[in-house]
Write a protein that holds these residues in place. Structure first.
Motif, mmCIF file in Angstrom:
data_model
loop_
_atom_site.group_PDB
_atom_site.id
_atom_site.type_symbol
_atom_site.label_atom_id
_atom_site.label_comp_id
_atom_site.label_asym_id
_atom_site.label_seq_id
_atom_site.Cartn_x
_atom_site.Cartn_y
_atom_site.Cartn_z
ATOM 1 N N LYS A 2 0.900 -0.797 0.078
ATOM 2 C CA LYS A 2 -0.309 0.399 0.006
ATOM 3 C C LYS A 2 0.732 1.231 -0.231
ATOM 4 C CE LYS A 2 -4.496 -0.449 2.351
ATOM 5 N NZ LYS A 2 -4.424 -0.248 3.446
ATOM 6 N N ASN A 3 2.128 1.117 0.837
ATOM 7 C CA ASN A 3 2.495 2.213 1.083
ATOM 8 C C ASN A 3 3.554 2.683 -0.764
ATOM 9 O OD1 ASN A 3 4.032 3.827 2.635
ATOM 10 N ND2 ASN A 3 4.581 1.993 3.847
ATOM 11 N N SER A 4 4.285 1.447 -0.883
ATOM 12 C CA SER A 4 4.282 1.741 -2.229
ATOM 13 C C SER A 4 3.719 2.498 -3.142
ATOM 14 C CB SER A 4 5.605 0.093 -2.237
ATOM 15 O OG SER A 4 4.771 -0.267 -3.093
ATOM 16 N N MET A 5 2.546 1.886 -3.051
ATOM 17 C CA MET A 5 1.268 2.225 -4.307
ATOM 18 C C MET A 5 1.246 3.913 -3.808
ATOM 19 S SD MET A 5 -0.830 -1.209 -4.879
ATOM 20 C CE MET A 5 -2.264 0.479 -5.251
ATOM 21 N N ALA A 6 1.647 4.974 -2.740
ATOM 22 C CA ALA A 6 0.784 5.770 -2.479
ATOM 23 C C ALA A 6 1.903 5.810 -2.676
ATOM 24 C CB ALA A 6 0.781 5.793 -0.885
ATOM 25 N N LEU A 7 3.440 5.858 -2.338
ATOM 26 C CA LEU A 7 4.501 6.282 -2.425
ATOM 27 C C LEU A 7 4.538 7.000 -4.901
ATOM 28 C CD1 LEU A 7 7.298 7.485 -2.281
ATOM 29 C CD2 LEU A 7 8.344 5.224 -2.192
ATOM 30 N N CYS A 8 4.624 6.009 -5.438
ATOM 31 C CA CYS A 8 4.271 5.698 -6.472
ATOM 32 C C CYS A 8 3.317 6.988 -6.937
ATOM 33 C CB CYS A 8 3.894 4.819 -7.920
ATOM 34 S SG CYS A 8 5.293 3.339 -7.431
ATOM 35 N N ALA A 9 2.027 7.319 -6.500
ATOM 36 C CA ALA A 9 1.157 7.785 -7.151
ATOM 37 C C ALA A 9 1.341 9.567 -6.408
ATOM 38 C CB ALA A 9 -0.322 7.725 -6.072
ATOM 39 N N ALA A 10 2.363 9.544 -4.998
ATOM 40 C CA ALA A 10 2.574 10.317 -4.787
ATOM 41 C C ALA A 10 3.582 11.118 -6.222
ATOM 42 C CB ALA A 10 3.101 10.795 -3.288
ATOM 43 N N LEU A 11 4.778 10.623 -6.362
ATOM 44 C CA LEU A 11 5.612 10.601 -7.291
ATOM 45 C C LEU A 11 5.388 11.065 -8.725
ATOM 46 C CD1 LEU A 11 8.980 7.958 -5.864
ATOM 47 C CD2 LEU A 11 8.299 10.771 -5.632
ATOM 48 N N VAL A 31 12.456 12.228 -1.503
ATOM 49 C CA VAL A 31 11.793 11.139 -0.858
ATOM 50 C C VAL A 31 12.632 10.108 -0.143
ATOM 51 C CG1 VAL A 31 9.636 9.854 -0.866
ATOM 52 C CG2 VAL A 31 9.420 12.415 -1.567
ATOM 53 N N GLU A 32 13.992 9.360 -0.964
ATOM 54 C CA GLU A 32 14.367 8.823 -0.915
ATOM 55 C C GLU A 32 14.929 8.873 0.290
ATOM 56 O OE1 GLU A 32 13.567 5.120 -0.767
ATOM 57 O OE2 GLU A 32 12.253 5.326 -1.177
ATOM 58 N N LYS A 33 15.562 10.064 0.191
ATOM 59 C CA LYS A 33 16.963 10.342 1.591
ATOM 60 C C LYS A 33 15.132 10.608 2.625
ATOM 61 C CE LYS A 33 18.958 14.357 2.933
ATOM 62 N NZ LYS A 33 20.058 15.745 2.715
ATOM 63 N N GLY A 34 14.371 11.469 2.348
ATOM 64 C CA GLY A 34 13.577 11.712 3.981
ATOM 65 C C GLY A 34 13.103 10.237 4.224
ATOM 66 N N TYR A 127 9.099 12.969 2.058
ATOM 67 C CA TYR A 127 8.618 12.303 2.475
ATOM 68 C C TYR A 127 7.388 11.653 3.360
ATOM 69 C CZ TYR A 127 8.139 6.875 4.552
ATOM 70 O OH TYR A 127 8.220 5.595 4.947
ATOM 71 N N LEU A 128 6.605 12.353 4.667
ATOM 72 C CA LEU A 128 5.752 12.095 4.614
ATOM 73 C C LEU A 128 4.509 12.857 3.873
ATOM 74 C CD1 LEU A 128 6.594 14.170 8.473
ATOM 75 C CD2 LEU A 128 6.464 11.470 7.868
ATOM 76 N N GLN A 129 5.024 13.234 3.255
ATOM 77 C CA GLN A 129 3.402 14.151 2.303
ATOM 78 C C GLN A 129 3.542 12.840 0.695
ATOM 79 O OE1 GLN A 129 2.412 17.036 1.633
ATOM 80 N NE2 GLN A 129 4.004 16.878 4.145
ATOM 81 N N THR A 130 3.971 11.798 1.025
ATOM 82 C CA THR A 130 4.302 10.573 0.499
ATOM 83 C C THR A 130 3.884 9.387 0.880
ATOM 84 O OG1 THR A 130 5.687 9.416 0.697
ATOM 85 C CG2 THR A 130 6.272 10.816 -0.995
#
Ligand code: HEC
Ligand code: HEC
Ligand code: HEC
Length: 409
Positions: A2-11, A31-34, A127-130
């Motif tokens: 779920k997390n990585s999907m959220a990340l993708c969408a946000a990116l 984001v990865e640094k965050g 990162y928190l935004q994603t």
């Protein structure tokens, strides 16, 4: 997942919002640094409930004053930080203020995070935004009156808080400074390892000198040669933080959690920087005198040890590398406060499993088959044998801790 999907969408959102091609990669890196920085800061420990949505809050933190609960820090507008600006977030990290002038409690370790650079906070913010926004309302302040009155924190901050980003010490190496930045700042090691004053603030004169946390002791991790980790090499420290175990000790309780969520995922170079910093300025102290072996408690304790403990920890307290902790010359054993030791003998303990050491060995509980007197004797014996020297433990101390543990079940 779920997390990585959220990340993708946000990116995607970030990349699509970019005016020119190519900068999508930069935001990915940010984001990865965050993400890595939140691991260094172990934000999960207090903001992700076991089994709950990442960073949606709800983790209860017991303090000597009552209960505080980690906030929802997902970008949900109603109940998270979805309507905040970066500066709002920067103020939390550097000042301990939330929007609207709300003062935060020190259970959110801003007294340490104040040292985090603005640049690093920008990455954490990105990162928190994603994260998946989660609509979870959390009442963080569950302290009883009068501790629940936030305005009292103005006074608390005056006494216990020094605001300011980390400043490098030009006399020291870059590696040392990186270690100091991590230990004093994001790693917030002092939150557990520095003794507290009556207000719950850090006694900075005894930074990392060891502290009692609700029945666990976070030992002295200075380079003190008797009660600290002066005898550990830099590699020993790295191995402990990476795997939760080394030839001296195995992490249990709150430190096992710290290793599981946080330090096992740190880059080796960051762990080595921490080790170099912790090992700086070794303090050789005179070893206090051990109790004489002829004393009644020592004689009784020796017999119990041979019978109940030596099978694992070995007759001379040397333990077995990576399996059974060494009790000879161990900081936990030599600390002034024996609470952790007594607790482990009463209730047993299982070390945390890490990716590097997936099966955790266990220490059996003796609360059911050893009396308060027996436990006091065996703990006193261990604390005064094989080069150890520390105050004797009384049956009364064991009784009190046994009762406190039953009450907290
Ligand atoms: C040891 C526990 C602990 C850790 C670790 C921790 N927090 Fe917190 N945090 C809290 C608690 C408790 C609160 C609520 C404090 C209060 O209400 O006064 C809080 C509040 C916050 C808030 C304010 C939320 C609001 O609505 O006002 C933010 C933002 C935050 N934390 C971010 C972080 C980040 C980012 C990290 C990691 C770098 C982190 N926290 C690590 C315990 C922790
Ligand atoms: C949530 C509280 C907590 C935090 C945060 C924490 N520690 Fe610990 N630490 C403990 C406790 C409790 C122990 C004792 C564990 C045990 O009894 O096995 C410990 C043990 C240790 C030990 C082993 C000491 C010994 O004598 O066996 C080292 C080294 C250590 N911590 C380093 C660190 C560093 C470095 C950090 C910051 C990156 C840190 N800790 C952050 C609670 C904490
Ligand atoms: C079956 C093997 C076994 C026996 C028997 C045993 N232990 Fe342990 N002990 C362990 C293991 C494994 C750990 C590490 C557990 C952890 O880290 O959570 C441990 C941890 C400890 C610790 C904490 C050490 C530290 O620095 O973190 C102390 C103190 C201790 N044991 C004392 C005793 C005493 C005293 C006895 C006898 C009354 C005893 N043990 C019997 C296996 C054993």
């Amino acid at each position: 997942m779920k997390n990585s999907m959220a990340l993708c969408a946000a990116l995607l959102g970030l990349a699509m919002g970019q005016a020119h091609a190519g900068s999508g990669g930069d935001s990915y890196n940010l984001v990865e640094k965050g993400r890595y920085l939140t691991t260094l800061g172990d934000c999960t420990a207090c903001h992700t409930k076991p089994g709950g949505a990442p960073f949606a809050g709800g983790v209860a933190i017991d303090t000597p004053f009552g209960k505080l609960v980690g906030a929802n820090i997902t970008p949900n507008v109603a109940n998270g930080i979805g309507s905040w600006s970066f500066d709002d977030f920067q103020n939390v990290m550097s000042k301990g203020h939330s929007p609207g002038g709300k003062l935060l409690y020190g259970a959110m370790p801003y007294t340490a995070y104040t040292k985090v650079s603005r640049e690093d906070n920008q990455a954490i913010w990105a990162y928190l935004q994603t994260l998946q926004p989660v609509d979870n309302a959390v009442e963080t302040n569950q302290l009883p009156f009068p501790f629940n009155v936030r305005t009292a924190l103005i006074g608390w901050n005056l006494v216990n808080f020094t605001e300011g980003e980390f400043k490098a010490n030009p006399q020291k190496s870059a590696q040392w400074n990186r270690g100091a930045y991590l230990v004093e700042g994001l790693g917030h090691c002092g939150t557990c390892h520095t003794p507290k004053n009556l207000l719950g603030g850090d006694k900075n004169s005894a930074f990392l000198g060891g502290a009692n946390l609700q029945g666990w002791v976070a030992p002295d991790i200075t380079a003190n040669s008797h009660s600290g980790i002066g005898g550990w090499s830099a590699e020993d420290i790295v191995q402990y933080l990476k795997t939760g175990a080394n030839r001296f000790d195995i992490a249990s309780g709150p430190m096992a959690e710290e290793v599981e969520h946080s330090s096992q995922h740190w880059k080796d170079e960051d762990l080595m920087a921490v080790a170099v910093y912790l090992k700086d300025e070794p303090k050789d102290v005179a070893v206090p005198k051990a109790l004489p072996a002829s004393e009644a408690a020592m004689v009784a304790g020796k017999a119990i040890y041979a019978d109940r403990c030596s099978a694992c920890h070995v007759g001379n307290g040397e333990g077995v590398d990576g399996l059974f902790p060494k009790l000879a010359k161990a900081p936990l054993v030599n600390g002034a406060d024996a609470a952790s030791m007594i607790r482990v003998v009463l209730a047993g303990s299982r070390a945390g499993a890490t990716d590097a050491a997936p099966t955790a060995p266990a220490m059996p509980s003796f609360g059911w088959n050893l009396s308060d007197e027996n436990i006091a004797d065996v703990v006193t014996y261990v604390r005064n044998s094989w080069g150890n020297a520390a105050p004797a433990v009384s049956a009364g101390e064991v009784k009190d801790l046994r009762k406190a543990m039953l009450d907290n079940r």
